[in-house]
Design a protein around this motif. Sequence first.
Motif, short mmCIF file in Angstrom:
data_model
loop_
_atom_site.label_atom_id
_atom_site.label_comp_id
_atom_site.label_asym_id
_atom_site.label_seq_id
_atom_site.Cartn_x
_atom_site.Cartn_y
_atom_site.Cartn_z
N UNK A 15 48.24 52.11 37.94
CA UNK A 15 48.50 51.33 39.05
C UNK A 15 49.46 51.95 40.14
N UNK A 16 50.45 52.57 39.64
CA UNK A 16 51.62 53.34 40.53
C UNK A 16 50.83 54.20 41.22
N UNK A 17 50.01 55.11 40.70
CA UNK A 17 49.24 56.44 41.24
C UNK A 17 48.37 55.67 42.22
N UNK A 18 47.61 54.72 42.06
CA UNK A 18 46.66 54.24 42.92
C UNK A 18 47.39 53.46 44.11
N UNK A 19 48.49 52.78 43.95
CA UNK A 19 49.01 51.96 44.94
C UNK A 19 49.92 52.83 45.84
N UNK B 59 39.57 38.97 30.27
CA UNK B 59 40.06 38.99 31.63
C UNK B 59 40.63 40.36 31.91
N UNK B 60 40.50 40.91 32.74
CA UNK B 60 40.98 42.20 33.16
C UNK B 60 42.35 42.18 33.90
N UNK B 61 43.34 42.97 33.67
CA UNK B 61 44.46 42.83 34.43
C UNK B 61 45.39 44.12 34.35
N UNK B 62 46.12 44.42 35.32
CA UNK B 62 46.91 45.57 35.59
C UNK B 62 48.33 45.11 35.38
N UNK B 63 48.61 43.89 34.87
CA UNK B 63 49.86 43.52 34.66
C UNK B 63 50.93 44.43 33.99
N UNK B 64 50.77 45.47 33.11
CA UNK B 64 51.55 46.14 32.60
C UNK B 64 51.63 47.72 33.14
N UNK B 65 50.95 47.66 34.35
CA UNK B 65 50.86 49.07 34.96
C UNK B 65 49.74 49.83 34.67
N UNK B 66 48.87 49.35 33.61
CA UNK B 66 47.54 50.01 33.42
C UNK B 66 46.58 48.84 33.07
N UNK B 67 45.20 49.29 33.51
CA UNK B 67 44.08 48.01 33.18
C UNK B 67 43.90 48.05 31.95
N UNK B 68 44.04 46.55 31.47
CA UNK B 68 43.81 46.39 30.08
C UNK B 68 42.94 44.99 30.03
N UNK B 69 42.46 44.67 28.81
CA UNK B 69 41.73 43.40 28.74
C UNK B 69 42.55 42.32 27.82
N UNK B 70 42.29 41.06 28.27
CA UNK B 70 43.06 40.16 27.80
C UNK B 70 42.17 38.86 27.23
N UNK C 178 36.58 19.23 39.19
CA UNK C 178 36.91 20.73 39.30
C UNK C 178 38.38 20.65 38.77
N UNK C 179 38.67 21.76 37.73
CA UNK C 179 39.95 21.76 37.11
C UNK C 179 40.39 23.40 37.36
N UNK C 180 41.50 23.76 37.50
CA UNK C 180 42.08 25.18 37.42
C UNK C 180 42.48 25.68 35.97
N UNK C 181 42.01 26.54 35.50
CA UNK C 181 42.26 26.89 34.00
C UNK C 181 43.33 27.95 34.01
N UNK C 182 43.48 28.84 34.86
CA UNK C 182 44.31 29.84 34.79
C UNK C 182 44.27 30.64 36.21
N UNK C 183 45.48 31.24 36.39
CA UNK C 183 45.90 31.86 37.91
C UNK C 183 46.67 33.23 37.43
N UNK C 184 46.26 34.27 38.21
CA UNK C 184 47.21 35.47 38.23
C UNK C 184 47.46 35.68 39.49
N UNK C 185 48.60 36.29 39.72
CA UNK C 185 49.10 36.74 41.19
C UNK C 185 49.52 37.85 40.85
N UNK C 186 49.65 38.70 42.13
CA UNK C 186 50.38 40.00 42.06
C UNK C 186 50.87 40.16 43.66
N UNK C 187 52.01 41.08 43.31
CA UNK C 187 52.73 41.20 44.74
C UNK C 187 52.01 42.21 45.66
N UNK C 188 51.04 42.83 45.22
CA UNK C 188 50.03 43.72 45.92
C UNK C 188 48.70 43.21 45.75
N UNK C 189 47.75 44.18 45.87
CA UNK C 189 46.26 43.76 45.75
C UNK C 189 46.24 43.50 44.32
#
Length: 797
Positions: free
Chosen positions: A591-595, A349-360, A314-325
């Motif tokens: 993200x700011x509105x939701x959180x 992959x879907x991420x809100x890393x910029x404050x908006x939900x986008x695809x990578x 088993x290998x880990x390919x990629x990780x994403x972390x967030x200060x909140x959920x």
Amino acid sequence: MTGNEPAWAERYGAVQRLADLGTLVLNPSVHPRWVSPSRFWYDRATRAGAEYRLVDAESGDNTLIATHASVVAALGTALRRDLPPDAVILRSLDVDLDPLRLRFGYAGRGWRFDPATASLAQDAARPAPTWAVSPDGRRAISVRDHDLWVHDLAKGTEKRLTSDGAEDYAYGMGASRMRSVYDKYGLRAAPDGMWSPDSRLFFTLQTDEREVPELPATTYVPADGLRPTVHPNRTSLPGDAHVTEFRLFVLDPLTGAQFEPEHSRIPAGRMSDTPFAAETVWWSADGGTVYFVDLERGERAAHVRAFDVAAGTTTTLFSETSELALELSVSLYDPALIIPLAESGEFIWYSERTGRGHLYLYDLATGELVRPLTQGDWQVRELLRVDPVRREVSFLAGGIDPVESPYVRKVCVAGLDDGRVRVVSGEPGDHRVWRPRSWDIAVLSRTTGADIGRISGLSPDGDYFVETVGDVDRLPRSVLRRRTGEEIAVIETAIGDGLPDDWRWPERVTVPAADGSFELHGLLFLPPDQDPTRSYPLVDLVYGSPQESLVPTAAFVDYPTACTFVEAAGYAAFGAFCLVLDGRGTANRERAFRQASYGALQDVSNLDDHRATITALAARHPIDLDRVAITGFSGGGYLAALGALRHGDFFSVAVAASGNFDPRLFSHGFGERYQGPFDAAGYERAAAKTYAAGLQGHLMLIHGLEDFGVHPAQLFQFVQALIDENKDFDLVVLPVAGHEVTGYGMRRRLDHLVTHLFGSTPPPPVRMLDTRGIVMASEHADAELLASLHLAEGRIG
């Protein structure tokens, strides 16, 4: 009360008629099942009953295959029984083209209907809908007695593959508390798992709840006796040492051998979804590797892992972390916005890393980011399909048109190699293209027997799509288009001849938040017989949970928002203004509105926002600010109770139905995701009972005692806190109801409003069904027919 007393019985009747969605609007949406790359069938509603129709996407030709009544008539002949068409649900109905046949399940059997001759035959070879069939169609996996079984479909033989399955250590199924809900509402599906592309191996799970504490639930009115029945209902709560875990493994159905990757135990999260339900697992193209997303408890970190089955590594390919959920999708009720591209060794992959939900776009071999696919001050709402040949991804984008609300969706395509985004269908209004197993169409499995895994707005090769376009002030239409957006045909335009003669579309509401930080959006429903010389009360219909927004973006297009739409219209028909508003801390926004409510669940859909909005509306509408009520269901019940407890000087009347009053007694996945790691003081601030001393006005609580999700313990601990504070309130318990209001609860809520909001006297008790009750009544009739058929099995040929 000024003027003459209303005819209350007639107003109850108006609410009742609005609650029956099936009679109000016909064909508000189309649900395609593709039977070839260019042909699909769907069911059209008519006043005479359902029709099954076949559409040729190349030409737009739309032809009748059969009517529901004709199929049921053939069933009645075969079963030697008079079957009322309205009470018969054909399970997992589908169409074969060559020869043209309808296939479905009924009375525990499979059937084939020939439209040309209106004849019916049993389909003994039809696999059960609760089996997971291999891609080559030769084998299937099922669950029985908590263990996995394999079926040889050609030989008709079966073999048990596991032997240690138990209620608290079950194979192929999710958490027991969710299984109880599925069983109550007849939503049992195929085992959680995924066949390898070569049909050789089966990737599945075992759900470990052996150390999860019980949150016992009781059936006080058992159907088969007098003694109450206690259900174990294992439930992990915020802060518990042990939570529900999923043990992932790969199964060889020929030998029963299990291959288990490292890091295979995934804590339940995302509203207790399994990794298979969340679609966070997939196979490589060659069937040698499985990939899975390891979402940590608390959901602040996610890891994409790869398991080489043959090598056992088993290998880990990629990780994403967030200060909140960390969000893997926009809605927790739908699958994660992750799509593998097995052939090219990539994944989206879907991420809100910029404050908006986008695809990578990521490389599966290295785990490296290839490029962002979308970006901007808007967000991806739903992933529809990836086209590996054209190298593009289709999705629904929210807020991409700056003229419209940020909640309104458009159909878009982005290039995988250049990230260029184009809107392919952008006419005004909200656009929906159905994705298989979408939460918004889940009710169809109950009301029509549909296999929602077969429903897809996109054709198999992506050349065509069917979209439903709607708005809040008009009926929707469903259109067939080419992938480029060119219109081929209008498949259906909704018919609203069941709407009342005095029907009024709601007004859009756009206001600043109470602190001016965000723009809020809502709808105001107006009394149909409004007299400009009078003032009217207002009902604030609310939802106070951060995983969803409440305000409909289109009328009647899907069941959840249609329920909100007609409930609000019902309060207007009752003689009040009704506001539906998404305050700060709710979903489907940036993200700011939701959180804004993270760590403070008591502030979801901020009640200061509601007060400020209602006050502003009263400046231009005849709204009596001394007669403002607040009501809601589930998370809305929680918010309605908080309105009475913390803002009772403003909300003089409140009705809280099935309220999720205390996150300490709800699933750990919900609380730890939205309130944060367990902290006694923080969780106490989020509990409604903390504010019991502040109750003002008139509060009614409605709750089902068989609600195994929002446990009745939440209700009774809240009730005890009110008693301890010597507060008066009304309590309506529904002994055999689950997470629902029922018609009786709806009538009692209206009685409460008549008495305390309108200052009048309710009519003699009116028997009512709400929208959920009507669905359940249909299911009950179907179940009664099936039971009687089984009793008569010996007399049926």
